[in-house]
Design an enzyme around this catalytic site. Structure first.
Site, short mmCIF file in Angstrom:
data_model
loop_
_atom_site.label_atom_id
_atom_site.label_comp_id
_atom_site.label_asym_id
_atom_site.label_seq_id
_atom_site.Cartn_x
_atom_site.Cartn_y
_atom_site.Cartn_z
N HIS A 28 0.85 -1.19 0.00
CA HIS A 28 0.00 0.00 0.00
C HIS A 28 0.88 1.24 0.00
O HIS A 28 1.85 1.34 0.77
CB HIS A 28 -0.93 0.00 1.21
CG HIS A 28 -2.03 -0.99 1.10
ND1 HIS A 28 -2.52 -1.71 2.17
CD2 HIS A 28 -2.76 -1.40 0.03
CE1 HIS A 28 -3.49 -2.49 1.78
NE2 HIS A 28 -3.66 -2.34 0.49
N GLU A 70 1.95 3.29 3.09
CA GLU A 70 2.58 2.50 4.15
C GLU A 70 4.08 2.35 3.88
O GLU A 70 4.69 1.33 4.16
CB GLU A 70 1.87 1.15 4.26
CG GLU A 70 0.41 1.30 4.65
CD GLU A 70 -0.39 0.00 4.64
OE1 GLU A 70 0.22 -1.07 4.47
OE2 GLU A 70 -1.63 0.06 4.80
N HIS A 98 2.36 -4.37 6.82
CA HIS A 98 1.45 -3.26 6.54
C HIS A 98 1.40 -2.35 7.77
O HIS A 98 2.07 -2.61 8.77
CB HIS A 98 0.05 -3.78 6.23
CG HIS A 98 -0.08 -4.46 4.90
ND1 HIS A 98 -0.68 -3.88 3.81
CD2 HIS A 98 0.35 -5.69 4.48
CE1 HIS A 98 -0.63 -4.71 2.79
NE2 HIS A 98 -0.02 -5.82 3.17
N GLU A 136 0.36 -5.78 10.98
CA GLU A 136 -0.07 -4.38 10.90
C GLU A 136 0.73 -3.57 11.92
O GLU A 136 0.44 -3.55 13.11
CB GLU A 136 -1.57 -4.28 11.19
CG GLU A 136 -2.46 -5.00 10.18
CD GLU A 136 -2.57 -4.25 8.86
OE1 GLU A 136 -2.10 -3.09 8.78
OE2 GLU A 136 -3.13 -4.81 7.91
#
Length: 404
Positions: free
Chosen positions: A165, A168, A311, A370
């Protein structure tokens, strides 16, 4: 005292600060007109605070590469610090500004981490650690190379990736910092968290793809000015906003983590996005985008025992996928949780991600981590905390791959 600088295509505040060897905060203080979004656009005039930099008088036969190697800086760094030099090679006696090198060789612990910073770090990395293998696994929509690093010579392979992404990008810096620490420990014979790195190096091969989505990262950091034929559409997809900090997708407005052939149709229907945009559009078909296709082909051509996709944000670890995961996955997730403080999550209602596809395709442990917590893009001020939380997880995953 300051000088005036005209912002160029591809610039962002961190990149300009590095070019002149100053701190990003000093640049902001000298330019109070910069808005809260801290976005600069080509043609904008900035005041650059005075900085006493090292100067070097070029000798007979000196090339830019000679000088970069002598002072341990990247070629792009050196050329950026000397933007007014137009000759192919410096003349004898020519005064060359040498950019400062502070602390770690990896840029990302200091400021925003883009594609140019990644390429500089990889060149420096290869020079410092010649036992590390670098290769290109594919190309982005705009033709940017997608590099991979291999650290280790063992048969047990595993894989980490970041910046799938666009906003990120801090995960790219995270992976490059770990690569540097791991390679440095091998070179010095040190241990990391009680692990003998030399032994791990000989048992395993860690493949890192630090930046899967380089076009998107540059869009987030530098805006649409350098995006050629995509610029007009990008602005339309972004509701006319020149600030792309919320952009997750690639340059064609496709979310790369909704691109993998793991119940892709269900994910596309769940997302409900009919067309391109900043996030959540799954594309016209699985692996329609060259970045996702490159990552899938790279994975198919290796024998990874374990993968982790990094992420942001949420401080969570996703480890399952539709009961396809092996029994060891939950145990490993619990172990990673204990050493990081991150919460292991049995995820439902999500498909078509890289981790999902890997688990379904190979029935081996796959994880999405994450990192950090807050609003993307996470501020670089969080880097030290995130790295402190996850460095041991990355070592423990290598140890796990060695025995899987």
């Amino acid at each position: 005292m300051s000088i005036l600088y005209v912002v160029r295509t591809g610039d962002h505040l961190g990149r300009i600060a590095r070019r002149f060897g100053i701190h990003r905060t000093a640049l902001l203080c000298a330019n109070p007109q910069i808005g809260d979004d801290q976005v600069v656009v080509p043609g904008e005039m900035l005041h650059i605070p005075e900085n006493k930099r090292r100067m070097y008088a070029a000798g007979n036969g000196d090339t830019w590469k000679d000088i970069a190697d002598r002072f341990g800086v990247g070629m792009e760094e050196l050329l950026s610090a000397n933007p007014d030099q137009e000759r192919e090679e410096p003349l004898p006696g020519q005064q060359i500004a040498i950019p400062s090198r502070k602390g770690t060789a990896i840029h990302g612990s200091q400021t925003e981490y883009g594609y140019l910073e990644l390429l500089e770090d990889i060149e420096r990395f290869k020079a410092a650690y010649p036992f590390v293998q670098a290769e290109i696994i594919g190309y982005s929509v705009m033709g940017r190379e997608i590099p991979a690093l291999r650290i280790g010579t063992g048969l047990a392979e595993l894989h980490y990736n970041g910046a799938v992404h666009a906003n990120e990008w801090i995960t790219s810096a995270l992976l490059m910092r770990f690569a540097e620490d791991y390679a440095k420990a091998y070179l010095s014979g040190d241990c990391i968290f009680g692990c003998a790195v030399k032994e791990l190096f000989e048992q395993t091969s860690l493949w890192i793809v630090p930046m899967v989505n380089p076009d998107g990262v540059e869009l987030v950091l530098s805006g649409s000015a350098g995006m050629g034929p995509y610029r007009k559409r990008l602005l339309e997809w972004n509701q006319g906003e020149h600030n792309f900090r919320g952009w997750k997708a690639n340059i064609r407005g496709v979310d790369l983590n909704d691109q993998f052939p793991a119940f892709w149709e269900e994910e596309r229907q769940r997302r409900g996005k009919p067309g391109a945009g900043p996030r959540d559009y799954a594309g016209s078909s699985p692996l329609s985008e060259p970045e996702a296709r490159a990552l899938a082909e790279f994975t198919e051509n290796r024998d990874f025992r374990l993968v982790i996709a990094f992420h942001t944000q949420g401080k969570e670890i996703y480890w399952n996928y539709r009961e396809f995961e092996p029994p060891r996955s939950e145990e490993l997730a619990a172990h990673f949780s204990r050493i990081s403080g991150y919460r292991p999550v049995r995820l439902t209602g999500s498909d078509a991600g890289y981790k999902d596809w890997f688990i379904a395709r190979f029935r081996r442990p796959g994880f999405t981590v994450e990192a950090g917590i807050g609003t993307n893009p996470l501020p670089i001020a969080q880097f030290a905390e995130i790295y402190g939380d996850l460095k041991e997880v990355m070592i423990e995953a290598i140890r796990a791959a060695a025995v899987l």
